[in-house]
Design a protein around this motif. Structure first.
Motif, short mmCIF file in Angstrom:
data_model
loop_
_atom_site.label_atom_id
_atom_site.label_comp_id
_atom_site.label_asym_id
_atom_site.label_seq_id
_atom_site.Cartn_x
_atom_site.Cartn_y
_atom_site.Cartn_z
N HIS A 152 0.84 -1.21 0.00
CA HIS A 152 0.00 0.00 0.00
C HIS A 152 0.87 1.26 0.00
O HIS A 152 0.62 2.20 -0.77
CB HIS A 152 -0.91 -0.01 1.22
CG HIS A 152 -1.62 1.29 1.45
ND1 HIS A 152 -2.68 1.72 0.66
CD2 HIS A 152 -1.43 2.28 2.37
CE1 HIS A 152 -3.09 2.90 1.07
NE2 HIS A 152 -2.35 3.26 2.10
N LEU A 153 1.92 1.26 0.84
CA LEU A 153 2.82 2.41 0.89
C LEU A 153 3.58 2.56 -0.42
O LEU A 153 3.84 3.68 -0.88
CB LEU A 153 3.80 2.24 2.06
CG LEU A 153 3.20 2.31 3.46
CD1 LEU A 153 4.27 2.07 4.52
CD2 LEU A 153 2.51 3.66 3.70
N HIS A 154 3.92 1.43 -1.04
CA HIS A 154 4.60 1.48 -2.34
C HIS A 154 3.73 2.20 -3.37
O HIS A 154 4.21 3.03 -4.15
CB HIS A 154 4.91 0.07 -2.82
CG HIS A 154 5.32 0.00 -4.26
ND1 HIS A 154 6.50 0.52 -4.73
CD2 HIS A 154 4.67 -0.51 -5.35
CE1 HIS A 154 6.58 0.34 -6.04
NE2 HIS A 154 5.49 -0.28 -6.43
N HIS A 155 2.44 1.88 -3.36
CA HIS A 155 1.52 2.55 -4.29
C HIS A 155 1.45 4.05 -4.01
O HIS A 155 1.39 4.86 -4.93
CB HIS A 155 0.12 1.94 -4.18
CG HIS A 155 0.05 0.54 -4.71
ND1 HIS A 155 -0.89 -0.38 -4.30
CD2 HIS A 155 0.81 -0.11 -5.63
CE1 HIS A 155 -0.71 -1.52 -4.94
NE2 HIS A 155 0.32 -1.38 -5.75
N ARG A 156 1.46 4.42 -2.73
CA ARG A 156 1.45 5.84 -2.37
C ARG A 156 2.70 6.54 -2.89
O ARG A 156 2.62 7.63 -3.48
CB ARG A 156 1.37 5.98 -0.86
CG ARG A 156 -0.03 5.80 -0.29
CD ARG A 156 -0.85 7.07 -0.47
NE ARG A 156 -2.15 6.93 0.15
CZ ARG A 156 -3.27 6.64 -0.49
NH1 ARG A 156 -3.22 6.43 -1.81
NH2 ARG A 156 -4.41 6.55 0.14
N TRP A 157 3.87 5.94 -2.68
CA TRP A 157 5.11 6.55 -3.16
C TRP A 157 5.12 6.63 -4.69
O TRP A 157 5.61 7.62 -5.26
CB TRP A 157 6.32 5.74 -2.68
CG TRP A 157 6.61 5.86 -1.21
CD1 TRP A 157 6.62 4.85 -0.29
CD2 TRP A 157 6.96 7.04 -0.49
NE1 TRP A 157 6.94 5.33 0.95
CE2 TRP A 157 7.15 6.67 0.87
CE3 TRP A 157 7.11 8.38 -0.84
CZ2 TRP A 157 7.49 7.60 1.85
CZ3 TRP A 157 7.45 9.30 0.15
CH2 TRP A 157 7.64 8.91 1.47
N GLN A 159 2.49 6.98 -6.61
CA GLN A 159 1.60 8.08 -6.96
C GLN A 159 2.29 9.42 -6.78
O GLN A 159 2.19 10.32 -7.63
CB GLN A 159 0.33 8.01 -6.10
CG GLN A 159 -0.58 6.83 -6.42
CD GLN A 159 -1.63 6.60 -5.36
OE1 GLN A 159 -1.64 7.24 -4.31
NE2 GLN A 159 -2.53 5.66 -5.60
N ALA A 160 3.01 9.57 -5.66
CA ALA A 160 3.72 10.82 -5.40
C ALA A 160 4.80 11.05 -6.46
O ALA A 160 4.99 12.18 -6.93
CB ALA A 160 4.35 10.77 -4.01
N VAL A 196 0.62 13.54 -1.07
CA VAL A 196 0.60 12.08 -1.15
C VAL A 196 1.89 11.50 -0.54
O VAL A 196 1.86 10.49 0.16
CB VAL A 196 0.43 11.61 -2.61
CG1 VAL A 196 0.54 10.09 -2.70
CG2 VAL A 196 -0.90 12.07 -3.16
N ALA A 199 1.63 11.63 3.14
CA ALA A 199 0.72 10.57 3.59
C ALA A 199 1.44 9.23 3.63
O ALA A 199 1.27 8.45 4.57
CB ALA A 199 -0.49 10.50 2.66
N ALA A 200 2.26 8.98 2.62
CA ALA A 200 3.04 7.73 2.60
C ALA A 200 4.04 7.70 3.74
O ALA A 200 4.22 6.68 4.40
CB ALA A 200 3.75 7.59 1.25
N TYR A 204 -0.09 6.35 5.78
CA TYR A 204 -1.50 6.29 5.36
C TYR A 204 -1.59 5.86 3.89
O TYR A 204 -0.69 6.03 3.12
CB TYR A 204 -2.16 7.65 5.53
CG TYR A 204 -2.32 8.05 6.98
CD1 TYR A 204 -3.28 7.44 7.78
CD2 TYR A 204 -1.49 9.01 7.54
CE1 TYR A 204 -3.42 7.81 9.11
CE2 TYR A 204 -1.63 9.36 8.87
CZ TYR A 204 -2.58 8.76 9.65
OH TYR A 204 -2.72 9.12 10.97
#
Length: 204
Positions: A152-157, A159-160, A196, A199-200, A204
């Motif tokens: 999940h955190l990988h997806h956040r990073w 996206q950022a 984003v 958040a990562a 979150y």
């Protein structure tokens, strides 16, 4: 796999193009070309964005690696738990045979006592094996949860990182077209990417 963030991109080419263009105009006039504050601000902005994007990309790769590590750990422990349950079943079958032997030799106290002792031994072994299997199953659940969290955190990073790349591209287009409203769009994408990324970082 995680995407690599290219520090050199269209923004640098645009800056070089702009610098060449102004330099060419100066040579035609025979004097020094005046500094371009707008191009300078864009250069600073894109340099900062490239640095931030590189950090986001690194964090994305790190979390992806951790996600794979925990997923592999879960698979290993799951196999070990399955082996323990197979061992538990084998001990159960031996216990059943010992109980049968004790029942068949009830008239022979010596033989019956031996089978009864075997029943107690297998019961104790089953208790220990069951405890190990259940512990391994808990580890599997924890490792799977950790893997999902890191993914999940990988997806956040990711996206950022993507938003930062978009901001850099918009900044390059702004420099080429001199349309200042594009600068607002670039800053908006950069701001959203920063949110984003925070958040990562916060998990979150």
């Amino acid at each position: 796999m995680s995407e690599e963030f290219e520090v050199r991109g269209p923004h640098e080419e645009a800056l070089e193009h702009a610098g060449h263009h102004h330099g060419h105009g100066h040579h035609q006039e025979g004097g020094h070309a005046p500094a371009d504050p707008f191009a300078g601000r864009i250069a600073v902005m894109t340099a900062i964005l490239a640095t931030v994007g590189a950090v986001f990309s690194y964090q994305g790769g790190s979390t992806e690696g951790l996600a794979l590590f925990y997923k592999n750990e879960a698979a290993i422990r799951k196999t070990e738990a399955a082996n323990q349950w197979s061992y538990y079943q084998a001990k159960g079958e031996k216990q059943n045979l010992a109980e049968l032997g004790a029942a068949l030799t009830a008239a022979d106290p010596k033989s019956s006592a031996k089978f009864t002792a075997d029943v107690a031994k297998y019961t104790q072994q089953k208790t220990e094996i069951r405890a190990q299997a259940e512990t391994l199953e808990k580890v599997v659940v924890q490792a799977d949860a950790a893997s999902e969290r890191q993914l999940h955190l990988h997806h956040r990073w990711a996206q950022a990182t993507t938003l930062t790349q978009i901001a850099i591209s918009l900044a390059a287009i702004t420099l080429l077209t001199r349309r200042r409203w594009l600068l607002g769009a670039a800053l908006g994408a950069a701001g959203l990417g920063a949110i984003v990324g925070l958040a990562a970082f916060a998990g979150y």
